[in-house]
Design a protein around this motif. Sequence first.
Motif, short mmCIF file in Angstrom:
data_model
loop_
_atom_site.label_atom_id
_atom_site.label_comp_id
_atom_site.label_asym_id
_atom_site.label_seq_id
_atom_site.Cartn_x
_atom_site.Cartn_y
_atom_site.Cartn_z
N ILE A 66 -23.26 27.76 10.28
CA ILE A 66 -24.14 28.30 11.33
C ILE A 66 -25.25 27.31 11.60
O ILE A 66 -25.99 26.91 10.69
N ASP A 67 -25.37 26.91 12.86
CA ASP A 67 -26.48 26.05 13.28
C ASP A 67 -27.67 26.95 13.60
O ASP A 67 -27.70 27.62 14.63
N THR A 68 -28.63 26.99 12.71
CA THR A 68 -29.74 27.94 12.86
C THR A 68 -30.66 27.60 14.03
O THR A 68 -31.50 28.42 14.41
N ARG A 69 -30.51 26.43 14.62
CA ARG A 69 -31.35 26.08 15.77
C ARG A 69 -31.07 26.99 16.96
O ARG A 69 -31.91 27.13 17.86
N ASN A 70 -29.89 27.61 16.98
CA ASN A 70 -29.49 28.44 18.12
C ASN A 70 -29.95 29.88 18.00
O ASN A 70 -29.66 30.69 18.88
N ASP A 71 -30.62 30.22 16.91
CA ASP A 71 -31.09 31.59 16.71
C ASP A 71 -32.56 31.52 16.29
O ASP A 71 -32.87 30.98 15.24
N PRO A 72 -33.48 32.07 17.10
CA PRO A 72 -34.92 31.94 16.78
C PRO A 72 -35.27 32.46 15.39
O PRO A 72 -36.05 31.83 14.66
N ARG A 73 -34.71 33.61 15.01
CA ARG A 73 -35.04 34.18 13.69
C ARG A 73 -34.52 33.30 12.57
O ARG A 73 -35.24 32.98 11.62
N LEU A 74 -33.23 32.92 12.66
CA LEU A 74 -32.66 32.06 11.63
C LEU A 74 -33.34 30.69 11.60
O LEU A 74 -33.49 30.09 10.54
N SER A 75 -33.76 30.24 12.76
CA SER A 75 -34.47 28.96 12.84
C SER A 75 -35.76 29.01 12.03
O SER A 75 -36.09 28.07 11.31
N ARG A 76 -36.48 30.13 12.14
CA ARG A 76 -37.71 30.28 11.36
C ARG A 76 -37.42 30.41 9.87
O ARG A 76 -38.15 29.89 9.03
N LEU A 77 -36.35 31.13 9.54
CA LEU A 77 -36.03 31.38 8.13
C LEU A 77 -35.52 30.14 7.42
O LEU A 77 -35.83 29.91 6.25
N PHE A 78 -34.71 29.33 8.11
CA PHE A 78 -34.04 28.22 7.46
C PHE A 78 -34.45 26.85 8.02
O PHE A 78 -33.76 25.86 7.78
N ALA A 79 -35.55 26.83 8.75
CA ALA A 79 -36.14 25.57 9.23
C ALA A 79 -35.13 24.70 9.96
O ALA A 79 -35.05 23.48 9.73
N ASN A 80 -34.31 25.31 10.81
CA ASN A 80 -33.33 24.61 11.65
C ASN A 80 -32.21 23.93 10.86
O ASN A 80 -31.47 23.11 11.42
N ARG A 81 -32.09 24.26 9.59
CA ARG A 81 -31.01 23.67 8.79
C ARG A 81 -29.67 24.29 9.17
O ARG A 81 -29.59 25.38 9.74
N VAL A 82 -28.60 23.58 8.83
CA VAL A 82 -27.26 24.13 8.98
C VAL A 82 -27.02 25.07 7.81
O VAL A 82 -27.16 24.68 6.64
N LEU A 83 -26.68 26.31 8.11
CA LEU A 83 -26.52 27.34 7.09
C LEU A 83 -25.04 27.55 6.80
O LEU A 83 -24.24 27.68 7.72
N ARG A 84 -24.70 27.59 5.52
CA ARG A 84 -23.32 27.85 5.12
C ARG A 84 -23.23 29.23 4.47
O ARG A 84 -23.93 29.49 3.48
N ARG A 85 -22.38 30.06 5.03
CA ARG A 85 -22.16 31.39 4.47
C ARG A 85 -20.69 31.52 4.06
O ARG A 85 -19.80 31.28 4.86
N TYR A 86 -20.49 31.91 2.81
CA TYR A 86 -19.14 31.96 2.26
C TYR A 86 -18.62 33.39 2.32
O TYR A 86 -19.22 34.31 1.74
N PRO A 87 -17.49 33.61 3.00
CA PRO A 87 -16.91 34.95 3.10
C PRO A 87 -16.67 35.59 1.73
O PRO A 87 -16.74 36.81 1.60
N SER A 88 -16.41 34.78 0.71
CA SER A 88 -16.16 35.32 -0.63
C SER A 88 -17.38 36.03 -1.19
O SER A 88 -17.27 36.85 -2.11
N PHE A 89 -18.56 35.71 -0.67
CA PHE A 89 -19.80 36.31 -1.16
C PHE A 89 -20.53 37.06 -0.03
O PHE A 89 -21.76 37.15 -0.04
N LYS A 90 -19.79 37.59 0.91
CA LYS A 90 -20.41 38.17 2.10
C LYS A 90 -21.28 39.39 1.79
O LYS A 90 -22.18 39.72 2.55
N GLU A 91 -21.01 40.08 0.67
CA GLU A 91 -21.80 41.27 0.35
C GLU A 91 -23.03 40.96 -0.50
O GLU A 91 -23.75 41.88 -0.91
N PHE A 92 -23.28 39.69 -0.76
CA PHE A 92 -24.47 39.31 -1.51
C PHE A 92 -25.55 38.92 -0.51
O PHE A 92 -25.73 37.75 -0.16
N TYR A 93 -26.28 39.92 -0.05
CA TYR A 93 -27.21 39.75 1.06
C TYR A 93 -28.49 39.03 0.61
O TYR A 93 -29.02 39.27 -0.47
N GLY A 94 -28.96 38.14 1.48
CA GLY A 94 -30.20 37.43 1.22
C GLY A 94 -30.12 36.43 0.09
O GLY A 94 -31.14 36.03 -0.47
N MET A 95 -28.90 35.98 -0.27
CA MET A 95 -28.72 35.10 -1.42
C MET A 95 -28.08 33.78 -1.02
O MET A 95 -27.34 33.17 -1.79
#
Length: 654
Positions: A66-95
């Motif tokens: 996920i390119d967080t630059r395209n989402d204002p909220r994610l951009s603030r949370l992750f400082a425009n970094r590229v975010l990697r979310r793994y489906p294997s851990f999808k239920e581990f929220y905020g981690m």
Amino acid sequence: MNTELDKPTVNSGGEDLFGQFQSRYSSLQQTEMSLEEYLELCKVEPMTYASAAERMLHAIGQPEVIDTRNDPRLSRLFANRVLRRYPSFKEFYGMEEVIENIVAYFRHAAQGLEERKQVLYLLGPVGSAKSSLAERLKALMEQMPIYALKGSPVNESPLGLFDPAQFGSSLEDKYGIPKRYLTGIASPWATKRMKEFGGDLRKFRVVRLMPSTLNQVAIAKTEPGDENNQDISALVGKVDIRMLNQFSQDDPDAYSFSGGLCLANQGLLEFVEMFKAPIKMLHPLLTATQERNFKGTEGFGSIPFDGIILAHSNESEWQQFRNNKTNEAFLDRVYIVKVPYCLRVSEEVKIYEKLLEHSSLKKAPCAPGTLNMMAQFSVLTRLKEPANSNLYSKMRVYDGENLKDVDPHAKPLQEYRDAAGPDEGMQGSSTRWAYKVLSKVFNFDHHEIAANPVHLLYVLEQQVIKDNLPEEQTRKYLDFVKSYLTPKYAEFVAKEIQTAYLESYSEYGQNLFERYIQFADKWIQNEEFRDPATGQIYDRESLNEELNRIEKPAGIANPKDFRNEVVNFVLRAQASNAGVMPSWTSYEKLREVIERSMFSKTEDLLPVISFDAKGSKENQDKHDNFVDRMVTKGYTEKQVRLLVEWHLRVKKAS
């Protein structure tokens, strides 16, 4: 007698279920092959000889990028970094950061780097999902098969039979197996079989096994025991006294390979509360991690270990262990992944929703705002108090909100984090504690299994007092309830009641929105405004007064910037939509301002929303319609009455 009725019936769904179970069971059974067939398989399928870390990485799979630059909220949370979310851990929220650190460990270990020789250690407070992460990793380990010598009590790899110095080049040239996969360490059991076979490798058979937590195949768990009676045998096994009448004590066939390291070879060993164990029990881990083998309790050769050691404990045990100088040999063999509590309210709510989803409360009514309030309390207890800023604002910033126009003292997220230090989130109330509070709230009313924020406020106060925490902590937690949660919920429920009261809510809001835009535009241009309906003329000072009247209830800190921002937004929206005025709800900041302005007076609501006897049928009809609209928002009728009465009491008290 109708014999047809006596016959058991099995529907097609049942047949499918039993068929699926049988099919899956069959697929998990071991398959056998010759050693030569195994080596030929290695040639075409590298996962055949892959390490435990490589198989884990394969099971985890590729992340969603996920390119967080395209989402204002994610951009603030992750400082425009590229975010990697793994489906294997999808239920581990905020981690996200925790998961990325775990995956990094396996990635580096799979590459043969230093992590391959380290214990993966999850460090966190109670109830921070350490055990859940361990269970997920064990489940992932079960997805990929391992190949072991048939009959080996330690599920050892067939490649352990080959000395890398003598056979490494041949295996790499003919079968494509890199030398680093050859340990040259065969188990004492395999060494004895080699003598019995006269060095004929063709007599060895290889089995394909599926790791299993249930059957303790390549997955095992070890827990600390009593200081006086627990020794290294829990890890390395011990002699089986029942076999001593057939074999000598140093014979591998007289040994019980029942220790955790034996069972978890080529897989994963979970060591629960590792640093509570006696130090003498941990010594085999040193050689198991560094040299990929360990010594048993008897006088035969080393036992191979090519697996992952996963440990977890609370911070107090780690600090005590780390501060003991005699434990220095272990410290650089531990890869620490901190597992703090969730610090984002919206993600904490998802955790509660997941927990409720797996309980009988799944379908129980839960009034809007209940889970959010519980999440806010939890996060407030976990955050470190900021200097020259409001803790509630910090909580909102941590959840990705932009408070520029609401709280001028609010700081950027990274500034809050830098000031708090790396240990923020390692203390506070646990998710487990929050779930127990929610359970009490759902069962607070014996006549209705449901939850609402009013009952939650009461239960929270009672639970904090009942827990007998240190006096300062108790005072602090109660202050969260009284200073933050109660007034904020009073605003929320007032808005809920008022929007349900206004049948023409949207139309009224749109009119107020368009009027605000007209006034703000003229004020910016420093022009007079003539009201087309009344003919009244507003100069710049009058326009400013009208705008302030709308903005004041929302506490706009920088009116000039806010007006310019809103007008620019509307002009851009009109330009891209053929001049059509956008909806008043399309711009979140202004929507909140309009709503607060609309609901700054409540006197007109009382005759309709109260549950007192009505003086006219018209008022009764309005009241019934109001209740119906509240029900469509997610409240039960009983909750509507409770919230209205609470709202009126709060208004009266203020």
